[in-house]
Scaffold this active site. Sequence first.
Site, PDB file in Angstrom:
ATOM      1  N   THR A  31     -16.557  17.317  28.496  1.00  0.00           N
ATOM      2  CA  THR A  31     -16.193  17.011  27.087  1.00  0.00           C
ATOM      3  C   THR A  31     -15.186  17.728  26.683  1.00  0.00           C
ATOM      4  OG1 THR A  31     -18.563  16.525  26.687  1.00  0.00           O
ATOM      5  CG2 THR A  31     -17.337  16.758  24.753  1.00  0.00           C
ATOM      6  N   LYS A  47     -11.863  22.112  27.556  1.00  0.00           N
ATOM      7  CA  LYS A  47     -12.566  21.130  28.280  1.00  0.00           C
ATOM      8  C   LYS A  47     -13.718  21.892  28.950  1.00  0.00           C
ATOM      9  CE  LYS A  47     -10.566  18.079  30.784  1.00  0.00           C
ATOM     10  NZ  LYS A  47     -10.975  16.722  30.403  1.00  0.00           N
ATOM     11  N   ASP A 141      -7.835  11.815  40.681  1.00  0.00           N
ATOM     12  CA  ASP A 141      -8.519  10.873  39.899  1.00  0.00           C
ATOM     13  C   ASP A 141      -7.123  10.493  38.995  1.00  0.00           C
ATOM     14  OD1 ASP A 141     -10.483   9.638  38.628  1.00  0.00           O
ATOM     15  OD2 ASP A 141     -11.133  11.108  37.584  1.00  0.00           O
TER      16      ASP A 141
END
Length: 648
Positions: A31, A47, A141
């Site tokens: 989050t 983060k 990613d």
Amino acid sequence: MDTTLTDPLVGKLLDGRYRVESRIARGGMATVYLALDVRLDRTVAVKVMHRSLAEDPAFVRRFIGEAKSVASLSHPNVVHVFDQGTDGDNVYLSMEYVPGRTLRDVLRDRGRLPAREALEVMIPVLAALGAAHQTGLIHRDVKPENVLLSDDGRVKVVDFGLARAIESTNQTRTGVMIGTIGYMSPEQVASGTADARSDVYAAGIMLFELLTGRQPYEGETPMSVAYRHVHDTVPAPSSLVPGCPPLLDTLVAQATSRDPATRPADATALLVAAVDAHRMLPRDSGPIPSGPVASFASGPVPGAPGVPPSPAATPNHTLVQPRAELPTGPAADLSAPEAPARRRFRPNWFLVGLAVVMIIAVGVTGWMFSRTSTIKVPQLLDKNLTLAVSEAKQAGFVVEVGKEEHDEKVTKGNVLKVDPVPGTEAEPGSKLVIVASAGPKRVNVPNVVGLSEAEARTRLAESKLVVDDVKKQASETVPRGQVMRTSPAVGNPVKEGTKVDLIMSAGLLMPDVMGMPRDEAANLLSSAGFTPEFTEQTDSAQPCTIIAQDPRPGREVDKGQVVRLTLSACNNGEWHWPWENNGENVTDENVIQIPNVMFKDVRAARDELRAAGFKVKIRNPVNRGRVLAQRPPGGQQSPPGTEVTIWH
């Protein structure tokens, strides 16, 4: 209901440093919060990893290592990592806060992008990935959610190394895939392995999505999408968007080849191909913004052909997905419907020949009239070097990249100088020299410890540094006249021309032993490295005390210095106190015992003597902080108010 209000971290001070203001986003691994660094008074993005990851010691160790690697990656298109740490169950990263939107937000609002604009997004992304690949760092990613578009037009890539950190957790056993299914390379699906070419594949998928407004593969389950990555070929963007330039079909095909060996070797190789494609695109292939993402604030492109987007409900979170048995049978065919058969066209060869002649005539005429036209040097200062070179070539210049030069203001990798200067009129094909900034120049303070003052000045001047002040300080270890240290300290990076202070050794300072008893003076001087010599003379002072010394107290001397001391007559060792009368002490009612403060801290000794009712005189022969001598000695009976001298 506002989820921010129910988030337990909002309003808290994380790790005693970061005050969490609000929640920005929540993803598959972490989050992200907006926070204030109360130490440096700056806004940051924090983060915080999900609890399931933070509870795994292997993940925390790998996460810290990856954070250090990413923090060392300095590139204008990479979100900088400032700090990492843990606070209880919270494992976090402190990062640069980039106000703006993600590339996913832009795609959701606008749909597909024109070809030229899509490349102008991909070029800085590939530059960031290429810089990481050069250092051995793989993203793993790559997706629109991890590309940030700032309000001032910058493109930033975030979340390097987090997927790699997850690979070390107890959750990642054999048969588990990590990443975002829509962008996962065939080798990641099949074997779980990833290298720079896996990032290239994901970048190719992202380019496909920018051009078409959708991902190439859809399926009922993540594994059905994974199956298509392994067994299908990514369709050409032009099969979904008629009119998409063939150059971009080729670029997508090269990047998304199922065989890693036939893809570009890393993001830098793909970057070169993307820049070349951008240069060769026709001018009408999309708007030309003033900056890399100048048109992102606008809405959907008016009049753009509609393309059905991917289902809006499909999340693009990073997944830890079991590599279950892949579904058998053919996957859904994503290619465009086959065009209806057309009537066979028979050309009129006379008309074809006439058209060719006319085209040649128009071309020759245009060339003759354009030979004397000029082009203007574009405004390239402070732009990313790669983008500046591409823009200059598009304008018609032959570009030469000069040697980088240091500059205190222009960011490393951005354009510092252009020759001819921007705005100058030049002929097409003229040479344009672009010089990039190498960032601020720093020199390390050289090691001058142990040198004389003259030698130190020479050494500092060779490093283009200036001696500002020369200070002296006593030292028992560094010979007199040699440099003990510098300020700023040796090895610190500083600007050229910085002023440096030299702290020189004054050697030993001659102690002040005046008034000290002979034995105590001898012990103190000997322990400090001096050689005492005594001369006795008749004097009215107290017996066996120092009444003169040479060298004088405070003089700079070398170890082993002979100290000549003059003593008052010792009177066979007898001591007569100032208050004694004919050898008889004053009455017991008028005396108190002097405390023994030998070897105590000088301040504590002073306070103890004063509390007992005595006056205190402090002498400072060697400044060691402990009482080395006391006169009169402890244990003696003396009237209140007697002056007691202590040396330290």
